[in-house]
Design a protein around this motif. Structure first.
Motif, PDB file in Angstrom:
ATOM      1  N   GLY A 186     -11.900  58.178   9.352  1.00  9.56           N
ATOM      2  CA  GLY A 186     -11.219  59.449   9.152  1.00  9.56           C
ATOM      3  C   GLY A 186     -10.584  59.496   7.787  1.00  9.56           C
ATOM      4  N   ASP A 187      -9.974  60.631   7.442  1.00 15.48           N
ATOM      5  CA  ASP A 187      -9.259  60.728   6.176  1.00 15.48           C
ATOM      6  C   ASP A 187      -8.123  59.711   6.138  1.00 15.48           C
ATOM      7  N   GLU A 188      -7.643  59.450   4.938  1.00 14.52           N
ATOM      8  CA  GLU A 188      -6.607  58.438   4.763  1.00 14.52           C
ATOM      9  C   GLU A 188      -5.410  58.707   5.678  1.00 14.52           C
ATOM     10  N   GLY A 189      -5.009  57.694   6.405  1.00 16.10           N
ATOM     11  CA  GLY A 189      -3.856  57.794   7.288  1.00 16.10           C
ATOM     12  C   GLY A 189      -4.141  58.393   8.647  1.00 16.10           C
ATOM     13  N   LYS A 190      -5.390  58.793   8.906  1.00 13.79           N
ATOM     14  CA  LYS A 190      -5.714  59.453  10.173  1.00 13.79           C
ATOM     15  C   LYS A 190      -5.949  58.458  11.310  1.00 13.79           C
ATOM     16  N   VAL A 191      -6.326  57.221  10.977  1.00 14.96           N
ATOM     17  CA  VAL A 191      -6.599  56.218  12.009  1.00 14.96           C
ATOM     18  C   VAL A 191      -5.613  55.068  11.847  1.00 14.96           C
ATOM     19  N   GLU A 192      -4.773  54.877  12.845  1.00 16.10           N
ATOM     20  CA  GLU A 192      -3.809  53.786  12.853  1.00 16.10           C
ATOM     21  C   GLU A 192      -4.236  52.766  13.898  1.00 16.10           C
ATOM     22  N   ILE A 193      -4.234  51.501  13.532  1.00 14.19           N
ATOM     23  CA  ILE A 193      -4.718  50.451  14.426  1.00 14.19           C
ATOM     24  C   ILE A 193      -3.546  49.788  15.139  1.00 14.19           C
ATOM     25  N   PHE A 194      -3.634  49.736  16.460  1.00 17.40           N
ATOM     26  CA  PHE A 194      -2.587  49.164  17.302  1.00 17.40           C
ATOM     27  C   PHE A 194      -3.104  47.890  17.972  1.00 17.40           C
ATOM     28  N   PRO A 195      -2.269  46.871  18.080  1.00 15.89           N
ATOM     29  CA  PRO A 195      -2.686  45.671  18.827  1.00 15.89           C
ATOM     30  C   PRO A 195      -2.675  45.934  20.332  1.00 15.89           C
ATOM     31  N   LEU A 196      -3.711  45.474  21.006  1.00 13.68           N
ATOM     32  CA  LEU A 196      -3.761  45.614  22.456  1.00 13.68           C
ATOM     33  C   LEU A 196      -4.649  44.521  23.041  1.00 13.68           C
ATOM     34  N   THR A 197      -4.079  43.719  23.899  1.00 19.43           N
ATOM     35  CA  THR A 197      -4.852  42.744  24.663  1.00 19.43           C
ATOM     36  C   THR A 197      -4.879  43.219  26.100  1.00 19.43           C
ATOM     37  N   LEU A 198      -6.047  43.638  26.556  1.00 14.12           N
ATOM     38  CA  LEU A 198      -6.150  44.181  27.897  1.00 14.12           C
ATOM     39  C   LEU A 198      -5.945  43.101  28.947  1.00 14.12           C
TER      40      LEU A 198
END
Length: 333
Positions: free
Chosen positions: A46-58
């Motif tokens: 996506g455009d800059e800043g549109k996708v933020e990555i979050f940590p998640l261990t299911l």
């Protein structure tokens, strides 16, 4: 106000395509990954800043809870997509899919997330004795999970049981009928996408992964289906169209329950001959003498619910052409 969507299973084939589609629809996306560093490529979707990555261990076989991480991911989101998979053919697959989907719906409810969209599979739509000539219906046709487990088909059983657990969690039965009005009215709207064979370019810049794409490479290299064309069919969807169906279901407030993520079922004769048209060096195998290819009925579907979402699907030739070009770009052919 910026719309926010959360995607679980973000680095996968389907999850990454859903992220790209969401960005094209103007969303900011929270992409969940158990290893955010290795998932940094998602930011380019996506455009800059549109996708933020979050940590998640299911939650895994050891029942390590991910509820706090899920809350952080989904807080403030308008919709959540569960595209995660666990394909090991063992009972742990069932535990993984069922428990994590129940957690996702639980947290979505507590965080006021309006809509949850799940990625299931066509393995959940195969009742015993259903003829290929009878159009499959999302509302009527379900696999028997006990039979699947007895046959060691744990991955499709996991999807079947995941769907049932999800419907139970929102106060509906597996035909999407309300059976608990209070629970249904207080729960997020639930949509379930049911694809079969998914084809098209992979967004992950790493090696070609999964089952479907490596299988296609083997077919094109004549390591599979080299002697005769199978007198059978395969239900196919373009990965980009499947992602758009996920987003369309989330955006349509009238959408609820299961939707086939299928273009249609194509005879292998049509698929392999189409590959021959888009890849010059590929020659389809011969038809087997004595086989009634013209009389073989491809699996039929009732497409009305899927078509109600308003997504125009690509022709098979476009999907296979783009897939071949992707394979060439990856030096796989």
């Amino acid at each position: 106000m910026v719309k926010i969507a959360s995607v679980i299973g973000a680095t996968g084939y389907v999850g990454s395509a859903v992220i790209k589609s969401l960005c094209e629809h103007g969303f900011s996306v929270r992409a969940a990954s158990r290893n955010p560093t290795s998932a940094s490529w998602l930011s380019s979707l996506g455009d800059e800043g549109k996708v933020e990555i979050f940590p998640l261990t299911l939650k895994n076989q050891s029942n390590v809870s991910s509820l706090d991480q899920l809350r952080g991911l989904m807080r403030g989101s308008e919709m959540a997509f569960f595209c995660a998979g666990f394909e090991e053919q063992s009972p742990s697959t069932i535990d993984f899919m069922v428990n994590n989907v129940k957690d996702v719906i639980k947290i979505a409810k507590s965080e006021n997330v309006k809509t949850v969209v799940l990625t299931s599979s066509g393995g959940s739509t195969n009742p015993a004795g259903l003829s290929d000539s009878t159009p499959k219906s999302e509302l009527l046709h379900f696999s028997d999970p006990d039979d699947q487990i007895a046959k060691g088909k744990f991955s499709p059983a996991a999807k079947t049981l995941m769907e049932r657990a999800a419907f139970d969690a929102v106060g509906r039965n597996h035909n999407n009928e309300i059976v608990d009005s209070a629970l249904a009215s207080s729960s997020p709207r639930l949509c379930i996408m049911v694809p079969n064979l998914i084809l098209g370019p992979q967004l992950d810049p790493g090696s070609i992964k999964g089952n479907s794409l490596p299988w296609m490479i083997k077919i094109l290299k004549k390591e599979r289906m080299s002697e005769f064309i199978p007198n059978d069919s395969m239900s196919i969807i373009d990965i980009r169209d499947l992602a758009d169906l996920h987003v369309a279901a989330a955006l349509n407030e009238d959408a609820s329950g299961r939707y086939f993520g299928v273009n249609r079922s194509f005879p292998w004769r049509e698929i392999l001959n189409c590959f021959g048209e888009v890849l010059e060096k590929y020659t389809p195998p011969l038809e087997k003498e004595g086989e009634d290819y013209d009389g073989k009925i491809a699996t039929q579907f009732d497409h009305s619910r899927k078509e109600s979402l308003g997504v125009e699907l690509r022709e098979l030739k476009e999907t296979l052409k783009d897939l071949v070009e992707y394979f060439k770009w990856k030096d796989a052919l």
